[in-house]
Design a protein around this motif. Sequence first.
Motif, PDB file in Angstrom:
ATOM      1  N   ARG A   1       0.662  -1.149   0.001  1.00 45.06           N
ATOM      2  CA  ARG A   1      -0.074   0.043   0.062  1.00 45.06           C
ATOM      3  C   ARG A   1       0.828   1.270   0.060  1.00 45.06           C
ATOM      4  NH1 ARG A   1      -4.332   1.149   4.736  1.00 45.06           N
ATOM      5  NH2 ARG A   1      -2.387   1.335   5.837  1.00 45.06           N
ATOM      6  N   LEU A   2       1.922   1.308   0.789  1.00 49.49           N
ATOM      7  CA  LEU A   2       2.704   2.546   0.832  1.00 49.49           C
ATOM      8  C   LEU A   2       3.665   2.602  -0.292  1.00 49.49           C
ATOM      9  CD1 LEU A   2       4.339   2.508   4.471  1.00 49.49           C
ATOM     10  CD2 LEU A   2       2.594   4.107   3.495  1.00 49.49           C
ATOM     11  N   HIS A   3       3.948   1.655  -0.974  1.00 48.85           N
ATOM     12  CA  HIS A   3       4.758   1.427  -2.199  1.00 48.85           C
ATOM     13  C   HIS A   3       3.990   2.103  -3.448  1.00 48.85           C
ATOM     14  CE1 HIS A   3       8.850  -0.251  -1.225  1.00 48.85           C
ATOM     15  NE2 HIS A   3       8.256  -0.984  -0.638  1.00 48.85           N
ATOM     16  N   MET A   4       2.602   1.669  -3.280  1.00 49.77           N
ATOM     17  CA  MET A   4       1.638   1.840  -4.415  1.00 49.77           C
ATOM     18  C   MET A   4       1.458   3.626  -4.373  1.00 49.77           C
ATOM     19  SD  MET A   4       0.343   1.457  -7.155  1.00 49.77           S
ATOM     20  CE  MET A   4       0.166  -0.090  -7.513  1.00 49.77           C
ATOM     21  N   GLY A   5       1.192   3.812  -3.081  1.00 46.88           N
ATOM     22  CA  GLY A   5       1.029   5.548  -2.772  1.00 46.88           C
ATOM     23  C   GLY A   5       2.054   6.317  -3.226  1.00 46.88           C
ATOM     24  N   ARG A   6       3.457   5.618  -2.917  1.00 46.51           N
ATOM     25  CA  ARG A   6       4.663   6.463  -3.227  1.00 46.51           C
ATOM     26  C   ARG A   6       5.060   6.576  -4.585  1.00 46.51           C
ATOM     27  NH1 ARG A   6      10.613   5.178  -3.227  1.00 46.51           N
ATOM     28  NH2 ARG A   6      11.433   6.912  -4.323  1.00 46.51           N
ATOM     29  N   THR A   7       4.818   5.423  -5.382  1.00 44.56           N
ATOM     30  CA  THR A   7       4.996   5.153  -6.939  1.00 44.56           C
ATOM     31  C   THR A   7       3.921   6.098  -7.607  1.00 44.56           C
ATOM     32  OG1 THR A   7       5.774   3.035  -6.348  1.00 44.56           O
ATOM     33  CG2 THR A   7       4.925   3.545  -8.852  1.00 44.56           C
ATOM     34  N   LEU A   8       2.817   6.134  -7.204  1.00 49.34           N
ATOM     35  CA  LEU A   8       1.955   7.122  -8.144  1.00 49.34           C
ATOM     36  C   LEU A   8       2.098   8.385  -7.835  1.00 49.34           C
ATOM     37  CD1 LEU A   8      -1.699   5.225  -7.236  1.00 49.34           C
ATOM     38  CD2 LEU A   8      -0.136   5.312  -9.581  1.00 49.34           C
ATOM     39  N   CYS A   9       2.464   8.763  -6.521  1.00 53.07           N
ATOM     40  CA  CYS A   9       2.929  10.089  -6.234  1.00 53.07           C
ATOM     41  C   CYS A   9       4.209  10.289  -7.401  1.00 53.07           C
ATOM     42  CB  CYS A   9       3.211  10.466  -4.985  1.00 53.07           C
ATOM     43  SG  CYS A   9       1.603  10.369  -4.012  1.00 53.07           S
TER      44      CYS A   9
END
Length: 280
Positions: free
Chosen positions: A61-69
Amino acid sequence: MVAASAFIAGTMLAAKLLGTDSLGPPLHPLQISHGRFLFAFIAIATTAAALRPKFDPPNWRLHMGRTLCGWSGVTLMFASVAFIPLPDATAISFLNPVFAMLLAIPLLGERVGPWRWVAAVLAVIGALVLIRPGAGTFQAAALLAVGAAVLMGLELILIKKLSGRENPLQILLTNNAMGLTIASIAVLFVFAAPTPMQWLVLAALGFLMASAQACFVNAMARADASFATPFSYLTLVFAGAYDIAVFQAIPDWVSILGAVIILGGAALLAWREGVARRRA
């Protein structure tokens, strides 16, 4: 963080070369962003294969949020440098440490002391001097850079959350693998065959970004986000130096004043933190 700033300014320079007609027909920002993730992933994956570090189960979840941002912010940043001067675009987009410092209070529970506020305010003043309000900088392209600043400010917070849980190399590898997947889908709609020189600059952009990320993640793992992130304002200074070297754009007194104010804020922050640590 200073080394990361030098590398990040290098990626801005590469993006400007690719997004204008300096090396051939301009490439679309989505294609430039794809090249950044492609070659950064190659560099990081090669390093991981050589070092073979121990990886833990990732926080998807953190990785997906960080990657999208990160992907959205980088793409907007690369789009902005094709239309406005490199130092101006860098100044606007690298207001992200201010957003990161503000977000660190509710999201990370960090305490921002008065000296950190003073240093951050000085950095913002320096950035505003470089932006030159009212001098034609605020145009549609400038809004792209502002959007990049907001997104990358949030990305800084997510990086800080990840840095205490996972190996830095694991964070970089996961982020770039996910970013490459997103960028590969997006580039299908705008892809154009780059010239040989453009391929070379795309590769340089990716390797510079990988180096910047490695320095940045390690810096965030060793200090509070509100302390480390203001030093990324030095990117403005490096961007100005690169602009002189490549485009022969001599900075005026406004650019020099802005850079001096930013450096003053970073030096004040470093001095006060050093005094506090010695006392502790």
